[in-house]
Design a protein around this motif. Structure first.
Motif, PDB file in Angstrom:
ATOM      1  N   LEU A 345       0.836  -1.191   0.000  1.00 37.70           N
ATOM      2  CA  LEU A 345       0.000   0.000   0.000  1.00 37.70           C
ATOM      3  C   LEU A 345       0.877   1.250   0.000  1.00 37.70           C
ATOM      4  O   LEU A 345       1.862   1.331   0.734  1.00 37.70           O
ATOM      5  N   ASP A 346       0.515   2.217  -0.859  1.00 43.89           N
ATOM      6  CA  ASP A 346       1.119   3.553  -0.843  1.00 43.89           C
ATOM      7  C   ASP A 346      -0.012   4.536  -0.577  1.00 43.89           C
ATOM      8  O   ASP A 346      -1.022   4.528  -1.303  1.00 43.89           O
ATOM      9  N   CYS A 347       0.123   5.371   0.440  1.00 46.15           N
ATOM     10  CA  CYS A 347      -0.983   6.249   0.794  1.00 46.15           C
ATOM     11  C   CYS A 347      -0.516   7.404   1.675  1.00 46.15           C
ATOM     12  O   CYS A 347       0.625   7.424   2.150  1.00 46.15           O
ATOM     13  N   LYS A 348      -1.406   8.342   1.885  1.00 46.58           N
ATOM     14  CA  LYS A 348      -1.211   9.435   2.838  1.00 46.58           C
ATOM     15  C   LYS A 348      -2.363   9.407   3.834  1.00 46.58           C
ATOM     16  O   LYS A 348      -3.498   9.052   3.482  1.00 46.58           O
ATOM     17  N   VAL A 349      -2.077   9.793   5.062  1.00 46.84           N
ATOM     18  CA  VAL A 349      -3.079   9.793   6.110  1.00 46.84           C
ATOM     19  C   VAL A 349      -3.511  11.225   6.414  1.00 46.84           C
ATOM     20  O   VAL A 349      -2.672  12.079   6.724  1.00 46.84           O
ATOM     21  N   ASP A 350      -4.775  11.467   6.281  1.00 46.86           N
ATOM     22  CA  ASP A 350      -5.342  12.770   6.627  1.00 46.86           C
ATOM     23  C   ASP A 350      -5.999  12.630   7.998  1.00 46.86           C
ATOM     24  O   ASP A 350      -7.166  12.230   8.117  1.00 46.86           O
ATOM     25  N   GLN A 351      -5.248  12.955   9.037  1.00 43.38           N
ATOM     26  CA  GLN A 351      -5.737  12.775  10.401  1.00 43.38           C
ATOM     27  C   GLN A 351      -6.897  13.711  10.717  1.00 43.38           C
ATOM     28  O   GLN A 351      -7.818  13.348  11.459  1.00 43.38           O
TER      29      GLN A 351
END
Length: 411
Positions: A345-351
């Protein structure tokens, strides 16, 4: 002991015959031994002059067992003798004759393989120059390695199997036998479960579902089950093509192995809740196959995360992850990190908005639908690149025209 002095092309062969004959008759006394040694040397000379290389090989191999068992023959001398015998293959007048000599040598070396298995394997390597012969000899080497418990000497060659198959030009049936033999060697080797699973898959992929496979495919059930279990057990395999293979698909309606197929289907097409229901009803089955429930949950959570990535349009809500993986909110990012570390998985986390923005994920199954989706995506990229090139060229023409006008105004 005989001393080989290489003064003619044939002399090494005569020296080998003399050496083995003297060793065979050493305990009979000179009055018996000398005539027998002379007789065998004369017979060897006749075979050489007549070019009867198959007969010559049979004569030289007659005492091979004695050489392999004898403590009076150093391994270096024994290897030299066997190499001279193997050189007869290159002298053969035809492909059939070369293969016959190779078969005779292999038959002798495969007899009692527990005696000096490493040396036997060394001699078998590169025995035959022709492609068909090499395939035959390599399979015999696998048999020696298995029977002689000398797998460590042949395992390094497994990384070259694909190039071997290509060079040898062997058919589907021979490939099947080869892959199965390699898989069986790897089965009991520690730390080689990934390689074992790889060759199981290669073996199973040789069954195409054609009419000629109808009788043979039933014999692949045990290996199909083994491949499924290895995939489920593996902590770093998250994609496979087993569901699309006829040798595996036959398990679906099999009375004995149907549940194993169902387990594979859950891991490749469903989520954690389906696995938990399956485990509740079939806990004994999992234990019988050496599967650990906690490890299966860990893998199934990651598989569920991949399923979410494929179904949501690039963004996954924390709440969806919590529900699919059966975890608390404070565990979401931990599982995301695990997936990134495993490179699935490649992703960004928007907390702030509690979402995960996915840019790439591993497909659990890469079949025709996935190929079609990839083709569509490549088509879009191609169009975007063409549009960008067109825009750049248009801007360049406009810029060149502007510069030209400015030049005229200056003049």
């Amino acid at each position: 002991m005989a001393t080989i002095v290489n003064t003619t092309e044939e002399e090494p062969m005569l020296a080998v015959v003399r050496f083995t004959a003297e060793l065979a008759w050493a305990d009979a006394g000179p009055e018996v031994a000398e005539p027998e040694v002379a007789r065998l040397c004369l017979e060897a000379q006749e075979h050489i002059l007549a070019g009867r290389w198959v007969d010559m090989a049979s004569l030289m191999l007659a005492s091979a067992d004695l050489l392999l068992k004898s403590s009076r023959v150093p391994d270096k001398d024994l290897e030299c003798v066997l190499s001279v015998i193997c050189s007869l293959v290159a002298k053969a007048g035809s492909e059939a004759e070369a293969l016959q000599i190779a078969e005779n040598i292999c038959s002798k070396l495969n007899h009692q393989p527990n005696d000096k298995p490493a040396l036997r394997l060394k001699v078998l390597y590169n025995l035959v120059p022709s492609p068909h012969g090499k395939a035959f000899v390599y399979k015999k080497a696998l048999e020696v390695a298995t029977a002689g418990k000398a797998a460590e000497y042949i395992i390094p060659s497994f990384k070259n199997i694909d190039s071997f198959v290509s060079d040898w030009g062997i058919g589907n049936l021979e490939q099947r036998e080869l892959f199965l033999a390699v898989a069986r060697i790897l089965k009991d080797q520690k730390g080689m479960s990934k390689e074992y699973a790889n060759f199981l898959n290669k073996y199973l992929a040789t069954f195409k579902g054609s009419e000629e496979d109808t009788d043979a495919i039933g014999a692949a059930k045990e290996e199909a089950v083994a491949a499924i279990i290895e995939f489920v057990k593996s902590s770093n395999l998250f994609q496979c093509d087993l569901l699309n293979m006829p040798a595996v698909a036959q398990l679906e309606k099999d009375e004995k192995y149907g549940l194993v197929y169902e387990l594979l289907k859950i891991f490749l097409t469903q989520r954690l809740d389906s696995y938990l229901d399956f485990q509740t009803a079939n806990s004994t089955l999992l234990k019988d196959h050496g599967l650990v429930h906690e490890e299966c949950i860990t893998k199934m959570r990651l598989m569920s995360l991949l399923d979410l990535s494929s179904r949501w349009s690039g963004e996954i809500l924390y709440s969806a992850i919590m529900d699919a993986l059966k975890i608390n909110e404070d565990e979401v990012e931990c599982w995301i990190v695990k997936a990134i570390a495993l490179k699935i998985l490649d992703c960004k986390v928007d907390q702030l908005n509690q979402t995960v923005i996915v840019s790439r994920h591993t497909e659990r199954i890469f079949g025709m639908p996935q190929w079609q989706a990839l083709r569509t995506k490549l088509g879009v990229w191609r169009g975007n690149i063409a549009s960008a090139i067109s825009t750049i060229q248009t801007n360049k023409i406009t810029e060149d025209g502007t510069q030209g006008m400015q030049g005229l105004m200056i003049r």
